[in-house]
Design a protein around this motif. Structure first.
Motif, PDB file in Angstrom:
ATOM      1  N   ASN A 137       0.770  -1.073  -0.109  1.00 28.55           N
ATOM      2  CA  ASN A 137      -0.073   0.034   0.009  1.00 28.55           C
ATOM      3  C   ASN A 137       0.965   1.239  -0.026  1.00 28.55           C
ATOM      4  O   ASN A 137       2.215   1.370   0.137  1.00 28.55           O
ATOM      5  CB  ASN A 137      -0.905  -0.008   1.140  1.00 28.55           C
ATOM      6  N   ASP A 139       1.241   3.689   2.304  1.00 31.10           N
ATOM      7  CA  ASP A 139       2.206   3.954   3.332  1.00 31.10           C
ATOM      8  C   ASP A 139       3.249   3.179   3.400  1.00 31.10           C
ATOM      9  O   ASP A 139       4.407   3.404   4.128  1.00 31.10           O
ATOM     10  CB  ASP A 139       1.246   3.739   4.766  1.00 31.10           C
ATOM     11  N   PHE A 169      -4.584   9.036  -0.998  1.00 29.73           N
ATOM     12  CA  PHE A 169      -4.472   7.988   0.270  1.00 29.73           C
ATOM     13  C   PHE A 169      -3.996   8.815   1.424  1.00 29.73           C
ATOM     14  O   PHE A 169      -4.830   8.577   2.621  1.00 29.73           O
ATOM     15  CB  PHE A 169      -3.531   7.335  -0.412  1.00 29.73           C
ATOM     16  N   ALA A 170      -3.200   9.760   1.512  1.00 31.59           N
ATOM     17  CA  ALA A 170      -2.808  10.522   2.487  1.00 31.59           C
ATOM     18  C   ALA A 170      -3.962  11.265   3.205  1.00 31.59           C
ATOM     19  O   ALA A 170      -4.299  11.512   4.577  1.00 31.59           O
ATOM     20  CB  ALA A 170      -1.499  11.446   2.579  1.00 31.59           C
ATOM     21  N   GLU A 172      -7.038  10.543   3.226  1.00 25.40           N
ATOM     22  CA  GLU A 172      -8.238   9.677   3.625  1.00 25.40           C
ATOM     23  C   GLU A 172      -7.423   9.246   5.020  1.00 25.40           C
ATOM     24  O   GLU A 172      -7.952   9.013   5.828  1.00 25.40           O
ATOM     25  CB  GLU A 172      -8.502   8.540   2.814  1.00 25.40           C
ATOM     26  N   GLN A 173      -6.061   9.036   4.872  1.00 26.25           N
ATOM     27  CA  GLN A 173      -5.584   8.236   6.076  1.00 26.25           C
ATOM     28  C   GLN A 173      -5.345   9.311   7.326  1.00 26.25           C
ATOM     29  O   GLN A 173      -5.438   8.991   8.375  1.00 26.25           O
ATOM     30  CB  GLN A 173      -3.893   8.105   5.771  1.00 26.25           C
TER      31      GLN A 173
END
Length: 336
Positions: A137, A139, A169-170, A172-173
């Motif tokens: 993924n 991360d 992605f970040a 959302e993270q």
């Protein structure tokens, strides 16, 4: 007795004139498709099929030629005089730039189905045999010992999708926390070993020069690479969250008219939506829209949450202005 020189020259001129005017010697029409860097093999398959179909339907021999490079560079080349009849790009903004320059119709996205995107893809990872770094993924890509290769977002639509997918992605993270997102992206970009100008250059760096632990590119590209260079030597990872990468197409109206190719150009783009062409596209690991082909290839495309640029960044125009223009976020994040 030899013929007089003047008479011989006259006869030669008549012969040449007759040859040039003969229907059998009429020059065939040539259609020029301006496309993105890694589409060479794809259109090498599509073009001969279209040529055969056109000849069968219209009793006319034609030739389709290609111009390849980073899609933004290709768009600039057209604005500087490249007489391409059609564009088949990997980013909406490169077609819109041509529309803003009055080279493509203002309503080009309404001219063909699916926002004039006959196929689409997402961003995926190509890792080496047995995935030694355990990359699954986004991360995982900010770990200290990871080295990445992907195209430069400044010059490549492919690279911009990678950057935007990582940012999404970040986002959302970290639930939209701007400081944490920027910290993530700063580390992410710091782990890039090579920024090539286009997707094909990035492939060369990763495969032939053996640079990096992971190549990030379109899902279609990494699958094609794995097939070409050895399925036992590489693995494809489609992360659980990635980004929708549309592949927009359009007729370059003024060029097609000047080249007397308007009918040919429109038919060429419509040909990309045919069931047999959609099946060929799926065979090159592109995701398609034709329902029968989608069902047929369902097992080939892993489920992933595809983020839309418009949903995360407001619009492509906002994303370009905020992140990729001179002094924008990309430049700020890369400052040491």
């Amino acid at each position: 007795m030899s013929l007089p020189v003047v008479f011989r020259r006259s006869m030669l001129a008549l012969a040449i004139g007759a040859t040039l005017s003969s229907p059998a010697m009429a020059q065939e029409r040539e259609l020029l498709n301006s496309s993105y860097d890694i589409a060479r093999e794809l259109f090498a398959e599509i073009n001969p099929k279209f040529e055969s179909w056109w000849e069968e339907e219209h009793d006319e021999e034609i030739e389709v030629s290609q111009s390849h490079g980073g899609s933004s560079a290709q768009a600039r080349a057209i604005m500087q005089g490249l007489r391409a009849d059609v564009v088949t790009y990997n980013q909406v903004t490169d077609v819109q730039a041509l529309a803003d320059a009055d080279l493509v119709a203002e309503d080009w996205q309404d001219a063909l189905p699916n926002n004039a995107s006959p196929y689409y893809s997402t961003t995926a990872f190509l890792v080496r045999k047995d995935n030694p770094k355990g990359i699954e993924n986004w991360d995982d890509l900010v770990e200290e010992d990871i080295e990445m290769v992907f195209p430069n977002p400044k010059t490549s639509g492919n690279g911009r999708y990678t950057y935007l997918a990582a940012w999404g992605f970040a986002d959302e993270q970290f639930d939209g926390d701007e400081e944490q997102i920027q910290d993530f992206m700063r580390t992410f970009l710091g782990n890039v070993e090579v920024f090539d100008n286009g997707g094909r250059g990035a492939t060369t760096s990763f495969i032939e020069r053996e640079i990096g632990d992971v190549l990030i590119s379109f899902e279609s590209e990494v699958n094609n690479i794995r097939k070409e260079y050895g399925s036992d030597d590489y693995e494809v990872i489609v992360p659980p969250t990635s980004i929708l990468a549309e592949f927009p197409v359009a007729v370059v109206g003024p060029n097609a008219e000047r080249n007397e190719n308007s009918d040919l150009a429109q038919s060429y783009l419509e040909y990309l939506y045919r069931e047999d062409t959609q099946r060929l596209l799926a065979g090159f690991n592109y995701r398609v829209h034709h329902e029968d082909v989608v069902d047929e290839y369902a097992d080939e495309f892993p489920d992933t949450d595809l983020l839309k640029v418009e949903d995360v960044f407001g619009s492509w125009e906002e994303a370009m202005e905020t992140h990729f223009e001179g002094g924008g976020m990309l430049d700020q994040l890369q400052r040491r």
